[in-house]
Design an enzyme around this catalytic site. Structure first.
Site, PDB file in Angstrom:
ATOM      1  N   ASP A  22      -0.237   6.804  59.603  1.00 31.16           N
ATOM      2  CA  ASP A  22      -0.276   6.614  58.153  1.00 31.16           C
ATOM      3  C   ASP A  22      -0.657   7.909  57.454  1.00 31.16           C
ATOM      4  O   ASP A  22      -1.774   8.417  57.613  1.00 31.16           O
ATOM      5  CB  ASP A  22      -1.285   5.515  57.809  1.00 31.16           C
ATOM      6  CG  ASP A  22      -1.068   4.955  56.423  1.00 31.16           C
ATOM      7  OD1 ASP A  22      -0.029   4.323  56.202  1.00 31.16           O
ATOM      8  OD2 ASP A  22      -1.947   5.161  55.561  1.00 31.16           O
TER       9      ASP A  22
ATOM     10  N   ASP B  66      11.029   2.892  51.264  1.00 36.99           N
ATOM     11  CA  ASP B  66      10.417   1.970  52.207  1.00 36.99           C
ATOM     12  C   ASP B  66       8.905   1.879  51.975  1.00 36.99           C
ATOM     13  O   ASP B  66       8.265   2.860  51.574  1.00 36.99           O
ATOM     14  CB  ASP B  66      10.694   2.455  53.629  1.00 36.99           C
ATOM     15  CG  ASP B  66      10.099   1.560  54.685  1.00 36.99           C
ATOM     16  OD1 ASP B  66      10.548   0.403  54.795  1.00 36.99           O
ATOM     17  OD2 ASP B  66       9.171   2.008  55.385  1.00 36.99           O
TER      18      ASP B  66
ATOM     19  N   HIS C 295       2.556   0.165  50.283  1.00 35.29           N
ATOM     20  CA  HIS C 295       1.476   0.672  51.122  1.00 35.29           C
ATOM     21  C   HIS C 295       1.084   2.108  50.764  1.00 35.29           C
ATOM     22  O   HIS C 295       0.395   2.776  51.541  1.00 35.29           O
ATOM     23  CB  HIS C 295       1.886   0.571  52.588  1.00 35.29           C
ATOM     24  CG  HIS C 295       2.208  -0.840  52.992  1.00 35.29           C
ATOM     25  ND1 HIS C 295       1.238  -1.794  53.166  1.00 35.29           N
ATOM     26  CD2 HIS C 295       3.395  -1.465  53.200  1.00 35.29           C
ATOM     27  CE1 HIS C 295       1.806  -2.952  53.487  1.00 35.29           C
ATOM     28  NE2 HIS C 295       3.113  -2.776  53.505  1.00 35.29           N
TER      29      HIS C 295
ATOM     30  N   GLU D 109      10.677  -0.731  47.909  1.00 33.30           N
ATOM     31  CA  GLU D 109      10.468  -1.972  48.644  1.00 33.30           C
ATOM     32  C   GLU D 109       9.022  -2.406  48.450  1.00 33.30           C
ATOM     33  O   GLU D 109       8.093  -1.735  48.908  1.00 33.30           O
ATOM     34  CB  GLU D 109      10.745  -1.790  50.133  1.00 33.30           C
ATOM     35  CG  GLU D 109      10.508  -3.078  50.923  1.00 33.30           C
ATOM     36  CD  GLU D 109      10.054  -2.835  52.358  1.00 33.30           C
ATOM     37  OE1 GLU D 109      10.263  -3.737  53.188  1.00 33.30           O
ATOM     38  OE2 GLU D 109       9.484  -1.765  52.643  1.00 33.30           O
TER      39      GLU D 109
ATOM     40  N   ASN E 240       5.338   6.857  53.552  1.00 33.85           N
ATOM     41  CA  ASN E 240       4.077   6.237  53.962  1.00 33.85           C
ATOM     42  C   ASN E 240       3.611   6.653  55.347  1.00 33.85           C
ATOM     43  O   ASN E 240       2.409   6.753  55.595  1.00 33.85           O
ATOM     44  CB  ASN E 240       4.233   4.713  53.916  1.00 33.85           C
ATOM     45  CG  ASN E 240       3.008   3.977  54.405  1.00 33.85           C
ATOM     46  OD1 ASN E 240       1.959   4.046  53.782  1.00 33.85           O
ATOM     47  ND2 ASN E 240       3.133   3.278  55.522  1.00 33.85           N
TER      48      ASN E 240
END
Length: 635
Positions: A303, A334, A338, A368, A183
């Site tokens: 990001d 992780d 997102h 996650e 991410n």
């Protein structure tokens, strides 16, 4: 401890060899998922470690920097200067403390003795050592601020040390799951509008750089729909446009903000493609909802534009290389929440196929998704095609049950939802379950917060009960390092990341640990600790009874007001059955519960069990307060 224990604690160095044959691994959208009820009797022959299925594992989740320091020479990560340069300060919860990969290798006896068959470690990749300024300055001891995705962080060790760790774990029949990130990278990029007071573009945000939506700041103009046209021919990033041809037209990154690398910041990232600013979203800080959840900077971290084919291909190549080079056994992903599902739908099948091509048929991936609603969690399997996710819904349900705030029926409701997953119960069986972690804090803290005056003995009982819930219901038990030593945590995040080796952090060392007179100022690798002993015994029971790992879960009783739950793990073909009854109330409970009519004689695996059923199809249970019993049918 109120329970009477019927199993001797054992060092489980041979536990991997006790695991039985397993069905094909569930992957992608679970299109090949097999029934949980299919023949535990078929699992009678011992098989090699490589043939184990994820549901057969017990995971130990560890943060290397806080576990064991076997090599003090790498404490500074090869960097000069003070703590704001190298990031090492063992007195501060937000800085490196010195634990390393060699320390993990040195403590494999301890981890395996607990009953763990797999180790999940937080990211080991090279990080930007320190980020932030003043009181907000902290280090990357946790591993989530990556600059170089192709080598370990120098604070933790070298590639050969990681190779030695993986090989040592494999020699014991243990698996290694790496924590990975797609991410974001470290915080390298800044924005003229927010971070450069000398710029004519500066807007003085007086806080975080506000997120700028795609509709208000489209990719094709500068500063809004009426601004200078840029990126001619770019059609946006809707799913139909996720092609190399379309993204070749995205040549300027200044559609929302004007990104730059501040003077004095080492912006070099590896692989080199990560240094192209058009491969980042550059839209400001996430608000943690809506569009910004996918496009915003994660607490300042840069990001990545995970819609861009270059990023998709680059991340696949990075994580294929770690499989090839080190023959690891799986990835925990992780911040999967997102990243858009289209990324995962391409990334995961390629990674799984590559692992199989390397001969690692058992390779496991779980994401996650910090979300407690199982319905929302389910779409990460159906839409994003992740094989599994961390079961936050289980954690929330277990927390409510163990603290006495929620009745047993909440678990029944949770287990009923398992059927909405592709593969149903087979998919639910491979979800890692947990009681606490490095982000939210520890179950011991949740219990103490719910009952501030709880005695140490009662708190110990409730923690053993919580681990019993995790160990004997469906899913893959995941133990957070330090829980087995009674660590309590003062809060979430860095307040729940204590040192296992002697700590010099004041806020850690003043905690009253559970079940011991020790503090975190001591060396906390005590294999005689009552929680370590209890978890090891539960692990032995789980590994000795394949029906617990592989059998179908049936809810036999779920209190609608009381925190009481009774389940069976059963092979419906053979009738092999284990009944587990949990009671989080402060008074013992006596219950008659339904069982398979073929089972009338019972032996106790944990607690006390009736030797005989009074009638066919029922058994009487005496469940201690704040405790549980495990009863196996004798055939």
């Amino acid at each position: 401890m109120t329970q009477r224990l019927f199993r001797k604690a054992a060092l489980l160095s041979g536990v991997a060899g006790l695991l039985m044959a397993c069905q094909p691994a569930v992957d992608e959208a679970q299109s090949e998922a097999v029934s949980v009820t299919a023949g535990a009797a078929e699992l009678a022959s011992p098989v090699s470690v490589a043939e184990r299925q994820p549901r057969d594992e017990i995971i130990y989740f560890v943060m290397p920097d806080r576990f064991e320091n076997a090599d003090a020479s790498n404490d500074l990560g090869g960097l000069e200067g003070d703590r704001l340069d190298h990031g090492y300060d063992p007195t501060d919860t937000g800085f490196y403390h010195g634990g390393d990969i060699a320390g993990l290798t040195a403590r494999l006896d301890y981890i395996q003795g607990l009953g763990a068959t797999a180790i999940w470690l937080t990211p080991i990749f090279q990080n930007r050592a320190v980020q932030g300024e003043g009181e907000w300055a902290s280090s990357a001891y946790h591993g989530y601020w990556i600059t170089d995705f192709l080598r370990p962080d120098a604070h933790l060790g070298e590639r050969e040390e990681f190779r030695a760790f993986v090989e040592a774990a494999h020699a014991r029949g243990m698996r290694v799951y790496m924590d990975i990130i797609t991410n974001h990278t470290a915080d390298v990029i800044a924005y003229r509008e927010c971070h450069d007071p000398s710029s004519e573009l500066y807007i003085n945000p007086e806080g975080q750089c506000p997120y700028r939506r795609r509709a208000d700041y489209p990719f094709t103009t500068v500063g809004g729909p009426d601004g200078e046209p840029i990126n001619e021919g770019f059609l946006g990033d809707d799913p139909v446009h996720l092609t190399a041809e379309n993204f070749a037209n995205l040549t300027r990154p200044d559609f929302a903000y004007t990104p730059y690398i501040p003077e004095g910041v080492d912006g070099e990232r590896n692989p080199p493609w990560l240094n192209d600013m058009t491969l980042y979203h550059n839209r400001g800080e996430s608000f943690w909802f809506g569009e910004s959840e996918l496009y915003g900077d994660f607490a300042g971290l840069d990001d990545l534009n995970t819609e861009h084919p270059t990023v998709v291909r680059g991340m696949i190549d990075i994580y294929k290389s770690w499989i090839t080079d080190f023959r690891i056994d799986g990835y925990r992903i992780d911040t999967a929440k997102h990243v858009r599902p289209e990324f995962w739908a391409e990334f995961t099948p390629e990674i799984m196929a590559h692992a199989r091509a390397e001969g690692i048929e058992h390779f496991h991936v779980f994401g996650e998704v910090y979300e407690y609603d199982p319905g929302q969690l389910a779409r990460y399997i159906t839409q994003a095609r992740l094989p599994a996710f961390l079961d936050f819904a289980f954690q929330g349900t277990a927390q409510g049950f163990v603290t006495g705030a929620e009745p047993g029926m909440r678990f029944q409701e949770l287990f009923n939802i398992d059927h909405v997953y592709p593969g149903g119960e087979a998919t639910a069986a491979i979800l890692p379950t947990f009681l606490g972690n490095h982000d939210m804090g520890r179950m011991s803290m949740f219990i103490r917060n719910a009952e501030p005056d709880i005695s140490d003995a009662d708190l110990l009982d409730r923690l053993i009960l919580a681990h019993g819930l995790m160990m004997f219901s469906r899913g893959v038990p995941t133990i957070y390092y330090g829980d087995e030593q009674g660590f309590i945590s003062d809060g979430n995040d860095r307040a729940a990341r204590e040192d296992m080796f002697p700590s010099v952090v004041e806020s850690y060392n003043d905690n009253d640990l559970v079940g011991t007179d020790a503090t975190t100022a001591d060396n906390n690798f005590d294999t005689s600790h009552p929680l370590y002993q209890a978890i090891a015994q539960m692990a032995a029971i789980r590994q000795d009874n394949q029906v617990i790992r592989r059998g179908r879960l049936l809810t036999r009783y779920a209190g609608n007001e009381e925190s009481v739950l009774v389940i069976s793990r059963i092979d419906e073909a053979s009738g092999d059955e284990v009944v587990i009854a949990f009671n989080a109330e402060d008074e013992a409970r006596q219950l008659n519960v339904e069982v398979d009519g073929r089972n009338t004689s019972w032996e106790a695996l944990w607690g006390e069990c009736a030797g005989q059923s009074a009638a066919v199809g029922t058994v009487a249970l005496d469940i201690p307060a704040r405790g549980f019993v495990v009863c196996r049918a004798q055939r």
